[in-house]
Design an enzyme around this catalytic site. Sequence first.
Site, mmCIF file in Angstrom:
data_model
loop_
_atom_site.group_PDB
_atom_site.id
_atom_site.type_symbol
_atom_site.label_atom_id
_atom_site.label_comp_id
_atom_site.label_asym_id
_atom_site.label_seq_id
_atom_site.Cartn_x
_atom_site.Cartn_y
_atom_site.Cartn_z
ATOM 1 N N LYS A 193 1.653 1.817 -3.716
ATOM 2 C CA LYS A 193 0.412 2.052 -4.452
ATOM 3 C C LYS A 193 -0.102 3.467 -4.174
ATOM 4 O O LYS A 193 -0.438 4.211 -5.095
ATOM 5 C CB LYS A 193 -0.635 1.024 -3.993
ATOM 6 C CG LYS A 193 -1.961 1.133 -4.697
ATOM 7 C CD LYS A 193 -3.069 0.371 -3.979
ATOM 8 C CE LYS A 193 -2.728 -1.089 -3.806
ATOM 9 N NZ LYS A 193 -3.922 -1.892 -3.425
ATOM 10 N N THR B 136 -12.198 0.522 -8.101
ATOM 11 C CA THR B 136 -11.047 -0.373 -8.283
ATOM 12 C C THR B 136 -11.165 -1.116 -9.611
ATOM 13 O O THR B 136 -10.222 -1.132 -10.419
ATOM 14 C CB THR B 136 -10.938 -1.368 -7.109
ATOM 15 O OG1 THR B 136 -11.024 -0.654 -5.895
ATOM 16 C CG2 THR B 136 -9.632 -2.131 -7.181
ATOM 17 N N ASP C 260 -11.903 -4.170 1.915
ATOM 18 C CA ASP C 260 -11.046 -5.110 1.175
ATOM 19 C C ASP C 260 -11.861 -6.412 1.173
ATOM 20 O O ASP C 260 -13.096 -6.364 1.320
ATOM 21 C CB ASP C 260 -9.683 -5.263 1.856
ATOM 22 C CG ASP C 260 -8.646 -5.968 0.974
ATOM 23 O OD1 ASP C 260 -8.055 -5.310 0.100
ATOM 24 O OD2 ASP C 260 -8.445 -7.201 1.124
ATOM 25 N N GLN D 229 0.822 -1.217 0.000
ATOM 26 C CA GLN D 229 0.000 0.000 0.000
ATOM 27 C C GLN D 229 0.855 1.267 0.000
ATOM 28 O O GLN D 229 0.435 2.299 -0.540
ATOM 29 C CB GLN D 229 -0.922 -0.041 1.231
ATOM 30 C CG GLN D 229 -2.200 0.770 1.098
ATOM 31 C CD GLN D 229 -3.304 0.077 0.301
ATOM 32 O OE1 GLN D 229 -3.494 -1.123 0.462
ATOM 33 N NE2 GLN D 229 -4.010 0.810 -0.539
ATOM 34 N N ASN E 106 -16.146 -7.290 -5.288
ATOM 35 C CA ASN E 106 -16.209 -5.879 -5.683
ATOM 36 C C ASN E 106 -15.301 -5.569 -6.876
ATOM 37 O O ASN E 106 -15.739 -4.941 -7.848
ATOM 38 C CB ASN E 106 -15.832 -5.010 -4.470
ATOM 39 C CG ASN E 106 -15.729 -3.553 -4.830
ATOM 40 O OD1 ASN E 106 -14.648 -3.042 -5.079
ATOM 41 N ND2 ASN E 106 -16.864 -2.873 -4.894
ATOM 42 N N LYS F 21 -2.789 -1.080 6.556
ATOM 43 C CA LYS F 21 -3.738 -2.165 6.229
ATOM 44 C C LYS F 21 -4.162 -2.835 7.524
ATOM 45 O O LYS F 21 -3.441 -2.782 8.516
ATOM 46 C CB LYS F 21 -3.052 -3.212 5.338
ATOM 47 C CG LYS F 21 -4.034 -4.120 4.604
ATOM 48 C CD LYS F 21 -4.493 -3.471 3.324
ATOM 49 C CE LYS F 21 -5.599 -4.248 2.652
ATOM 50 N NZ LYS F 21 -5.863 -3.711 1.297
HETATM 51 P P1 NDP Z 1 -14.529 -9.293 -2.160
HETATM 52 O O1 NDP Z 1 -14.627 -9.837 -0.793
HETATM 53 O O2 NDP Z 1 -15.581 -8.366 -2.657
HETATM 54 O O3 NDP Z 1 -14.388 -10.467 -3.233
HETATM 55 C C1 NDP Z 1 -13.348 -11.376 -3.163
HETATM 56 C C2 NDP Z 1 -13.530 -12.400 -4.263
HETATM 57 O O4 NDP Z 1 -12.376 -13.224 -4.335
HETATM 58 C C3 NDP Z 1 -14.691 -13.336 -4.024
HETATM 59 O O5 NDP Z 1 -15.176 -13.768 -5.251
HETATM 60 C C4 NDP Z 1 -14.030 -14.466 -3.246
HETATM 61 O O6 NDP Z 1 -14.739 -15.688 -3.331
HETATM 62 C C5 NDP Z 1 -12.709 -14.561 -3.948
HETATM 63 N N1 NDP Z 1 -11.690 -15.042 -2.972
HETATM 64 C C6 NDP Z 1 -11.309 -14.441 -1.852
HETATM 65 N N2 NDP Z 1 -10.393 -15.167 -1.183
HETATM 66 C C7 NDP Z 1 -10.212 -16.244 -1.920
HETATM 67 C C8 NDP Z 1 -9.398 -17.372 -1.763
HETATM 68 N N3 NDP Z 1 -8.582 -17.525 -0.711
HETATM 69 N N4 NDP Z 1 -9.442 -18.308 -2.731
HETATM 70 C C9 NDP Z 1 -10.254 -18.148 -3.799
HETATM 71 N N5 NDP Z 1 -11.070 -17.104 -3.997
HETATM 72 C C10 NDP Z 1 -11.045 -16.162 -3.070
HETATM 73 O O7 NDP Z 1 -13.084 -8.576 -2.224
HETATM 74 P P2 NDP Z 1 -12.556 -7.492 -3.262
HETATM 75 O O8 NDP Z 1 -13.135 -7.693 -4.595
HETATM 76 O O9 NDP Z 1 -12.687 -6.175 -2.602
HETATM 77 O O10 NDP Z 1 -10.997 -7.839 -3.294
HETATM 78 C C11 NDP Z 1 -10.423 -8.718 -4.246
HETATM 79 C C12 NDP Z 1 -8.928 -8.437 -4.349
HETATM 80 O O11 NDP Z 1 -8.732 -7.074 -4.759
HETATM 81 C C13 NDP Z 1 -8.133 -8.588 -3.056
HETATM 82 O O12 NDP Z 1 -6.824 -9.006 -3.370
HETATM 83 C C14 NDP Z 1 -8.062 -7.150 -2.518
HETATM 84 O O13 NDP Z 1 -6.975 -6.962 -1.671
HETATM 85 C C15 NDP Z 1 -7.894 -6.395 -3.828
HETATM 86 N N6 NDP Z 1 -8.240 -4.985 -3.817
HETATM 87 C C16 NDP Z 1 -9.455 -4.539 -3.399
HETATM 88 C C17 NDP Z 1 -9.766 -3.193 -3.451
HETATM 89 C C18 NDP Z 1 -11.104 -2.672 -3.104
HETATM 90 O O14 NDP Z 1 -11.327 -1.463 -3.263
HETATM 91 N N7 NDP Z 1 -12.055 -3.487 -2.661
HETATM 92 C C19 NDP Z 1 -8.772 -2.205 -3.899
HETATM 93 C C20 NDP Z 1 -7.551 -2.788 -4.395
HETATM 94 C C21 NDP Z 1 -7.302 -4.109 -4.312
HETATM 95 P P3 NDP Z 1 -15.624 -16.171 -2.077
HETATM 96 O O15 NDP Z 1 -16.815 -15.273 -2.068
HETATM 97 O O16 NDP Z 1 -15.935 -17.580 -2.371
HETATM 98 O O17 NDP Z 1 -14.762 -16.016 -0.866
HETATM 99 O O1 2IT Z 2 -5.982 -2.732 -1.486
HETATM 100 C C1 2IT Z 2 -6.526 -1.617 -1.539
HETATM 101 O O2 2IT Z 2 -5.998 -0.664 -2.120
HETATM 102 C C2 2IT Z 2 -7.842 -1.459 -0.906
HETATM 103 N N1 2IT Z 2 -8.367 -2.439 -0.376
HETATM 104 C C3 2IT Z 2 -8.507 -0.120 -0.890
HETATM 105 C C4 2IT Z 2 -7.949 0.744 0.203
HETATM 106 C C5 2IT Z 2 -8.665 2.044 0.428
HETATM 107 O O3 2IT Z 2 -8.248 2.713 1.388
HETATM 108 O O4 2IT Z 2 -9.591 2.399 -0.295
#
Ligand code: NDP
Ligand code: 2IT
Length: 444
Positions: A114, A209, A166, A111, A240, A126
């Site tokens: 980033k 994102t 997250d 982070q 998300n 985090k």
């Molecule tokens: P969500 O909780 O909305 O979705 C996560 C997704 O990934 C779900 O489909 C989940 O499936 C799957 N998943 C999670 N863990 C695992 C695992 N161990 N094995 C397989 N599938 C898995 O999270 P986000 O979409 O917010 O985050 C996804 C990624 O993006 C993460 O790496 C996060 O750190 C990163 N990220 C998120 C940001 C944000 O603004 N939200 C910003 C930047 C990065 P299931 O429902 O079955 O668990």
């Molecule tokens: O990994 C990431 O950049 C996030 N989960 C979003 C962090 C934030 O402060 O919006």
Amino acid sequence: MSYVDDVLAKVIENNPSEPEFHQAVTEVLETIRPLIEENEELYKKEAILERLTVPERMIKFRVPWVDDKGQVQVNTGIRVQFNSAIGPYKGGLRFHPSVNQSIIKFLGFEQIFKNSLTGLPIGGGKGGADFDPKGKSDREVMAFCQSFMTELYKHIGADRDVPAGDIGVGAREIGYMFGQYKRLTGNYEGVLTGKGLSYGGSLARTEATGYGVIYLSAELFQSHGMELAGKTVCVSGSGNVAIYAIEKAQELGAKVVTCSDSNGWVYDPEGIDVAALKEIKEVQRARLTEYKKYRPNSEYHEGRGVWQIKCDLACPCATQNEVFIEDAKQLVANGCTALVEGANMPTTLDATKYLQENGVFFVPGKASNAGGVAVSALEMSQNSERLSWTFEDVDERLQTIMVNIYHNMDDAAKRYGKEGDYVAGANLAGFEKVLNAMLAQGVC
Ligand code: NDP
Ligand code: 2IT
């Protein structure tokens, strides 16, 4: 031993059993080597790399809560405040049973760079807990969030540390935590981002994102004389980031044919139906097995398999270490043009190397998924001025930020003789600003 090698060895020795943290630090230190070597004596004397790899502060706490049967449950909460050289700590909270110190430290470390790449004044942090929101009632989730905040509120604040969502933390969880913070402190302030629109949230934060991943991908394709329109895209995840990456890619004329969750994956050769996906994941909070009910011509498979499908653009949007060397080989064999990370560190180091050596453009998450935290920083600005900007205004700023990130990363790679190595470019560009701020602020 060079200064970089020396610090890398110390990080591994001093942080045993933290493989994800080792992985993230190795990738960064290896690629900022040319910058460090320009003035190794000074940076060593100033212990810049030691200070960069030891968090300013880490808070670990008990989170007791009562489940629907009256049973007391106990989880562990963590917040790592990694680096505040360029602004207050900023970064998400992850609620997932796999959460541990290594995972939160790797995420907090990533982070730093980033947030610097966004060009906005935010430091790196985090947090999270080993709590699993899956299958819990709304009341249980609220009880957990309130207990989590009852400890965390002591350490955060609008000018100090601003958490967000997250994995496992979305609008519902942010709402419960915001309510508890307000109750404990009496302050109505922008202490969390990703808030609901009725209480200080920003338009376009939900989409940011995923949209950002695609804005950066479009700029990458265009800069290499190609168009994203008409291309086939494979996405993993269905949360998300994945949902809004799919939505924007299809809006720009590409066809996304896969998505996944932790049980299985979907192949929809006609293109993923985003409305159905939102209904399943955002409304029903159900599993992807439901998708076939909406799209009878699609396939559902148990396990993992997204990267077997032929695509021009691969966007892993689920979690860390979900693209392995065998997947990289398959992507190359299928003629994939680019892998742009939506998740944080979804590609292993050897898979990254293989893709780069075999002509696949590879963009690391700290550059390509920075749109989320960037719009979080815009939410902070709106909260400070007590105004709300329009969707179009925020979305336009997001596009500009993603285009700038692409070019800053590309330029930094060229300046250090690593043209096309976007891992090096992102780390160098992100680190430069943090380094200058650390040097200017003296020993702290
Ligand atoms: P969500 O909780 O909305 O979705 C996560 C997704 O990934 C779900 O489909 C989940 O499936 C799957 N998943 C999670 N863990 C695992 C695992 N161990 N094995 C397989 N599938 C898995 O999270 P986000 O979409 O917010 O985050 C996804 C990624 O993006 C993460 O790496 C996060 O750190 C990163 N990220 C998120 C940001 C944000 O603004 N939200 C910003 C930047 C990065 P299931 O429902 O079955 O668990
Ligand atoms: O990994 C990431 O950049 C996030 N989960 C979003 C962090 C934030 O402060 O919006």
